[in-house]
Design an enzyme around this catalytic site. Structure first.
Site, PDB file in Angstrom:
ATOM      1  CG  ASP A  53      -2.013  -1.037   1.106  1.00  0.00           C
ATOM      2  OD1 ASP A  53      -2.717  -1.002   0.084  1.00  0.00           O
ATOM      3  OD2 ASP A  53      -2.167  -1.870   2.014  1.00  0.00           O
ATOM      4  CG  ASP A  62      -7.180  -3.214  -0.172  1.00  0.00           C
ATOM      5  OD1 ASP A  62      -7.073  -3.518   1.028  1.00  0.00           O
ATOM      6  OD2 ASP A  62      -6.340  -2.531  -0.789  1.00  0.00           O
TER       7      ASP A  62
HETATM    8  C1  DX5 Z   1      -6.331   0.450   3.076  1.00  0.00           C
HETATM    9  C2  DX5 Z   1      -5.324  -0.386   2.313  1.00  0.00           C
HETATM   10  C3  DX5 Z   1      -5.434  -1.799   2.639  1.00  0.00           C
HETATM   11  C4  DX5 Z   1      -5.106  -2.149   4.055  1.00  0.00           C
HETATM   12  C5  DX5 Z   1      -6.031  -3.241   4.447  1.00  0.00           C
HETATM   13  O1  DX5 Z   1      -6.225   1.758   2.712  1.00  0.00           O
HETATM   14  O2  DX5 Z   1      -5.510  -0.244   0.905  1.00  0.00           O
HETATM   15  O3  DX5 Z   1      -4.683  -2.618   1.755  1.00  0.00           O
HETATM   16  O4  DX5 Z   1      -3.784  -2.556   4.254  1.00  0.00           O
HETATM   17  O5  DX5 Z   1      -5.878  -3.440   5.788  1.00  0.00           O
HETATM   18  P1  DX5 Z   1      -6.877  -4.324   6.656  1.00  0.00           P
HETATM   19  O6  DX5 Z   1      -6.823  -5.700   6.092  1.00  0.00           O
HETATM   20  O7  DX5 Z   1      -6.290  -4.201   8.010  1.00  0.00           O
HETATM   21  O8  DX5 Z   1      -8.222  -3.691   6.536  1.00  0.00           O
HETATM   22 ZN    ZN Z   2      -4.462  -1.780  -0.494  1.00  0.00          ZN
END
Ligand code: DX5
Ligand code: ZN
Length: 232
Positions: A46, A186
């Site tokens: 990310d 995601d």
């Molecule tokens: C959020 C990111 C995600 C994040 C997901 O802005 O794009 O990829 O890492 O994290 P979790 O799985 O903790 O929701």
């Molecule tokens: Zn992401």
């Protein structure tokens, strides 16, 4: 329940993409390798710029570090304004898949072509309330469509249920217009939400907190998630 339901209806191949955002950056290579040993299919990275989203995370140097740590595909999610300015640097750093946000790139068609011309797979991401129509138009240019199921910028948020309906719409368009395009979800993916996301149409599950900070170790967490996703 939903996961069992989908497993009966149609066999699904689900890919698990741990997001390093939730990993221990002091031991990044180890954590990536542990995820790989545990059966991760893809490593999700990310990238945040403090402008498109409030948070700032990482740049091409960390992508390069992940590249050295694993042979798994690197799935780089650019949450940055004007991503076209940085696509080449991330491709050179080793990104296999490069996903840009529809809201962040004015000349989106050109940006997607730039990604493919640079040798990476092109992905398009949408925030939770961005109209889906752009996906339909872009499908011929896409290898991946990413629906954010939280407001992007931070890990550890709760899955937005309305994403399920959006996944279903994209799945239908994808089946008709570009069967090669993968559908990724995601945000807030864990054992309670994975099954429903897959039943709705997701094939590639990004998971940060539930993999790296979940109930058990990384291996057990990935196994649990896969079982929840596939009803296995
Ligand atoms: C959020 C990111 C995600 C994040 C997901 O802005 O794009 O990829 O890492 O994290 P979790 O799985 O903790 O929701
Ligand atoms: Zn992401």
């Amino acid at each position: 329940m939903a996961a069992t339901f989908v497993a009966i209806l149609r066999p699904v191949t689900v890919l698990i993409a741990p997001s390093i955002l939730a990993s221990d950056f002091g031991r990044l290579a180890e954590q990536v390798q542990e995820a790989e040993r545990a059966g991760a299919d893809v490593i999700h990275i990310d990238v945040m710029d403090g402008r498109f989203v409030p948070n700032i995370t990482i740049g091409p140097l960390i992508v390069e570090a992940c590249r050295r740590a694993t042979d798994l595909p690197l799935d780089v999610h650019l949450m940055i304004v004007e991503p076209e300015r940085h696509v080449e640097a991330f491709a050179v750093a080793g990104a296999d898949w490069l996903t840009v946000h529809a809201e962040a790139s004015t000349h989106l068609h050109r940006t997607l072509q730039l990604i493919r011309n640079g040798g990476a797979k092109a992905g398009l991401a949408l925030n939770p309330l961005t109209p889906l129509a752009v996906v339909r138009g872009a499908l011929p240019e896409l290898d991946l469509t990413l629906l954010t199921s939280v407001n992007p910028g931070f890990g550890g948020q709760s899955f937005i249920p309305a994403t399920l309906e959006r996944l279903g719409v994209v799945r239908e368009w994808r089946d008709q217009l570009n069967p090669e395009c993968r559908i990724e979800v995601d945000g807030g993916i864990n054992i309670d939400t994975a099954g429903a996301a897959v039943a709705a149409g997701a094939e590639l599950l990004v998971a940060g907190s539930s993999v790296f900070n979940g109930r058990s170790g990384i291996a057990q967490n990935i196994g649990d998630l896969r079982r929840a996703a596939t009803g296995g």
